[in-house]
Design a protein around this motif. Structure first.
Motif, PDB file in Angstrom:
ATOM      1  N   LEU A 110      26.741   9.444  -4.301  1.00 15.57           N
ATOM      2  CA  LEU A 110      26.634   8.020  -4.575  1.00 15.57           C
ATOM      3  C   LEU A 110      25.453   7.409  -3.834  1.00 15.57           C
ATOM      4  O   LEU A 110      24.691   6.620  -4.402  1.00 15.57           O
ATOM      5  CB  LEU A 110      27.930   7.304  -4.187  1.00 15.57           C
ATOM      6  N   CYS A 111      25.263   7.774  -2.576  1.00 19.27           N
ATOM      7  CA  CYS A 111      24.149   7.244  -1.790  1.00 19.27           C
ATOM      8  C   CYS A 111      22.809   7.665  -2.379  1.00 19.27           C
ATOM      9  O   CYS A 111      21.864   6.870  -2.428  1.00 19.27           O
ATOM     10  CB  CYS A 111      24.249   7.697  -0.333  1.00 19.27           C
ATOM     11  N   VAL A 112      22.713   8.901  -2.818  1.00 19.51           N
ATOM     12  CA  VAL A 112      21.472   9.371  -3.452  1.00 19.51           C
ATOM     13  C   VAL A 112      21.209   8.571  -4.727  1.00 19.51           C
ATOM     14  O   VAL A 112      20.082   8.133  -4.980  1.00 19.51           O
ATOM     15  CB  VAL A 112      21.544  10.885  -3.737  1.00 19.51           C
ATOM     16  N   ALA A 113      22.241   8.347  -5.525  1.00 21.24           N
ATOM     17  CA  ALA A 113      22.077   7.583  -6.764  1.00 21.24           C
ATOM     18  C   ALA A 113      21.655   6.144  -6.468  1.00 21.24           C
ATOM     19  O   ALA A 113      20.767   5.593  -7.140  1.00 21.24           O
ATOM     20  CB  ALA A 113      23.368   7.602  -7.565  1.00 21.24           C
ATOM     21  N   ILE A 114      22.253   5.523  -5.452  1.00 18.26           N
ATOM     22  CA  ILE A 114      21.889   4.156  -5.083  1.00 18.26           C
ATOM     23  C   ILE A 114      20.443   4.115  -4.593  1.00 18.26           C
ATOM     24  O   ILE A 114      19.680   3.211  -4.943  1.00 18.26           O
ATOM     25  CB  ILE A 114      22.852   3.597  -4.017  1.00 18.26           C
ATOM     26  N   ARG A 115      20.058   5.097  -3.804  1.00 16.37           N
ATOM     27  CA  ARG A 115      18.681   5.144  -3.285  1.00 16.37           C
ATOM     28  C   ARG A 115      17.677   5.309  -4.422  1.00 16.37           C
ATOM     29  O   ARG A 115      16.632   4.642  -4.445  1.00 16.37           O
ATOM     30  CB  ARG A 115      18.555   6.293  -2.284  1.00 16.37           C
ATOM     31  N   LEU A 116      17.971   6.183  -5.381  1.00 13.67           N
ATOM     32  CA  LEU A 116      17.078   6.370  -6.519  1.00 13.67           C
ATOM     33  C   LEU A 116      16.978   5.098  -7.358  1.00 13.67           C
ATOM     34  O   LEU A 116      15.892   4.727  -7.814  1.00 13.67           O
ATOM     35  CB  LEU A 116      17.546   7.543  -7.380  1.00 13.67           C
ATOM     36  N   ALA A 117      18.094   4.417  -7.547  1.00 14.85           N
ATOM     37  CA  ALA A 117      18.080   3.164  -8.296  1.00 14.85           C
ATOM     38  C   ALA A 117      17.250   2.108  -7.566  1.00 14.85           C
ATOM     39  O   ALA A 117      16.482   1.359  -8.195  1.00 14.85           O
ATOM     40  CB  ALA A 117      19.503   2.666  -8.511  1.00 14.85           C
ATOM     41  N   GLU A 118      17.372   2.056  -6.255  1.00 18.41           N
ATOM     42  CA  GLU A 118      16.603   1.089  -5.465  1.00 18.41           C
ATOM     43  C   GLU A 118      15.111   1.378  -5.556  1.00 18.41           C
ATOM     44  O   GLU A 118      14.297   0.467  -5.728  1.00 18.41           O
ATOM     45  CB  GLU A 118      17.078   1.135  -4.008  1.00 18.41           C
ATOM     46  N   ARG A 119      14.729   2.638  -5.464  1.00 19.79           N
ATOM     47  CA  ARG A 119      13.306   3.003  -5.565  1.00 19.79           C
ATOM     48  C   ARG A 119      12.755   2.710  -6.955  1.00 19.79           C
ATOM     49  O   ARG A 119      11.634   2.235  -7.095  1.00 19.79           O
ATOM     50  CB  ARG A 119      13.099   4.466  -5.210  1.00 19.79           C
ATOM     51  N   THR A 120      13.545   2.980  -7.982  1.00 19.84           N
ATOM     52  CA  THR A 120      13.120   2.690  -9.346  1.00 19.84           C
ATOM     53  C   THR A 120      12.918   1.194  -9.531  1.00 19.84           C
ATOM     54  O   THR A 120      11.910   0.765 -10.108  1.00 19.84           O
ATOM     55  CB  THR A 120      14.155   3.224 -10.355  1.00 19.84           C
ATOM     56  N   ALA A 121      13.849   0.398  -9.036  1.00 22.14           N
ATOM     57  CA  ALA A 121      13.727  -1.058  -9.138  1.00 22.14           C
ATOM     58  C   ALA A 121      12.495  -1.550  -8.374  1.00 22.14           C
ATOM     59  O   ALA A 121      11.770  -2.435  -8.849  1.00 22.14           O
ATOM     60  CB  ALA A 121      14.985  -1.736  -8.608  1.00 22.14           C
ATOM     61  N   ARG A 122      12.223  -0.977  -7.220  1.00 22.93           N
ATOM     62  CA  ARG A 122      11.058  -1.370  -6.430  1.00 22.93           C
ATOM     63  C   ARG A 122       9.763  -1.052  -7.178  1.00 22.93           C
ATOM     64  O   ARG A 122       8.840  -1.858  -7.209  1.00 22.93           O
ATOM     65  CB  ARG A 122      11.068  -0.659  -5.081  1.00 22.93           C
ATOM     66  N   ARG A 123       9.703   0.137  -7.795  1.00 24.95           N
ATOM     67  CA  ARG A 123       8.509   0.498  -8.575  1.00 24.95           C
ATOM     68  C   ARG A 123       8.310  -0.441  -9.760  1.00 24.95           C
ATOM     69  O   ARG A 123       7.195  -0.861 -10.050  1.00 24.95           O
ATOM     70  CB  ARG A 123       8.627   1.936  -9.075  1.00 24.95           C
ATOM     71  N   LEU A 124       9.396  -0.758 -10.453  1.00 25.39           N
ATOM     72  CA  LEU A 124       9.289  -1.657 -11.599  1.00 25.39           C
ATOM     73  C   LEU A 124       8.832  -3.046 -11.170  1.00 25.39           C
ATOM     74  O   LEU A 124       8.004  -3.670 -11.837  1.00 25.39           O
ATOM     75  CB  LEU A 124      10.629  -1.740 -12.330  1.00 25.39           C
ATOM     76  N   ARG A 125       9.346  -3.534 -10.052  1.00 25.13           N
ATOM     77  CA  ARG A 125       8.932  -4.842  -9.556  1.00 25.13           C
ATOM     78  C   ARG A 125       7.462  -4.843  -9.144  1.00 25.13           C
ATOM     79  O   ARG A 125       6.733  -5.801  -9.400  1.00 25.13           O
ATOM     80  CB  ARG A 125       9.790  -5.261  -8.362  1.00 25.13           C
ATOM     81  N   SER A 126       7.022  -3.763  -8.463  1.00 24.65           N
ATOM     82  CA  SER A 126       5.629  -3.720  -8.018  1.00 24.65           C
ATOM     83  C   SER A 126       4.678  -3.632  -9.211  1.00 24.65           C
ATOM     84  O   SER A 126       3.608  -4.214  -9.191  1.00 24.65           O
ATOM     85  CB  SER A 126       5.401  -2.557  -7.062  1.00 24.65           C
ATOM     86  N   ARG A 127       5.065  -2.928 -10.262  1.00 24.83           N
ATOM     87  CA  ARG A 127       4.241  -2.877 -11.475  1.00 24.83           C
ATOM     88  C   ARG A 127       4.180  -4.243 -12.136  1.00 24.83           C
ATOM     89  O   ARG A 127       3.144  -4.665 -12.626  1.00 24.83           O
ATOM     90  CB  ARG A 127       4.779  -1.842 -12.456  1.00 24.83           C
ATOM     91  N   ARG A 128       5.326  -4.925 -12.185  1.00 24.91           N
ATOM     92  CA  ARG A 128       5.389  -6.241 -12.806  1.00 24.91           C
ATOM     93  C   ARG A 128       4.563  -7.254 -12.016  1.00 24.91           C
ATOM     94  O   ARG A 128       3.845  -8.073 -12.579  1.00 24.91           O
ATOM     95  CB  ARG A 128       6.835  -6.705 -12.918  1.00 24.91           C
ATOM     96  N   ASP A 129       4.651  -7.190 -10.691  1.00 27.69           N
ATOM     97  CA  ASP A 129       3.912  -8.127  -9.847  1.00 27.69           C
ATOM     98  C   ASP A 129       2.420  -7.803  -9.817  1.00 27.69           C
ATOM     99  O   ASP A 129       1.600  -8.692  -9.652  1.00 27.69           O
ATOM    100  CB  ASP A 129       4.455  -8.115  -8.412  1.00 27.69           C
ATOM    101  N   GLY A 130       2.068  -6.535  -9.990  1.00 20.84           N
ATOM    102  CA  GLY A 130       0.678  -6.117  -9.963  1.00 20.84           C
ATOM    103  C   GLY A 130      -0.077  -6.452 -11.233  1.00 20.84           C
ATOM    104  O   GLY A 130      -1.296  -6.593 -11.228  1.00 20.84           O
ATOM    105  N   SER A 131       0.619  -6.621 -12.320  1.00 16.95           N
ATOM    106  CA  SER A 131      -0.082  -6.897 -13.579  1.00 16.95           C
ATOM    107  C   SER A 131      -0.111  -8.352 -13.941  1.00 16.95           C
ATOM    108  O   SER A 131       0.271  -9.222 -13.297  1.00 16.95           O
ATOM    109  CB  SER A 131       0.579  -6.127 -14.717  1.00 16.95           C
TER     110      SER A 131
END
Length: 75
Positions: free
Chosen positions: A54-75
């Motif tokens: 569960l912790c690994v899944a939560i961590r992966l979801a958090e990293r994915t959300a962070r990448r999506l936000r940084s792409r959205r904010d960067g463009s």
């Protein structure tokens, strides 16, 4: 090792939150008639390994959300 009260409080709160998530997930799996992804002869090992997944899944979801936000904010 753990001398900071804030660090201990953070660990305790994380434990509470993960316990609530596991309880909810267990309730959903039981209602759906599904088994937990990992089984063991000892309940503590089962809980620990399921918590680890569960912790690994939560961590992966958090990293994915962070990448999506940084792409959205960067463009």
């Amino acid at each position: 090792m753990l001398r900071e009260p804030d660090a201990i409080g953070t660990l305790v709160l994380a434990g509470y939150q993960l316990s609530l998530v596991l309880f909810t997930l267990g309730t959903v799996l039981a209602a759906a008639g599904l088994e937990a992804p990992i089984h063991s002869d000892h309940a503590l090992w089962t809980a620990a390994l399921n918590l680890l997944l569960l912790c690994v899944a939560i961590r992966l979801a958090e990293r994915t959300a962070r990448r999506l936000r940084s792409r959205r904010d960067g463009s």
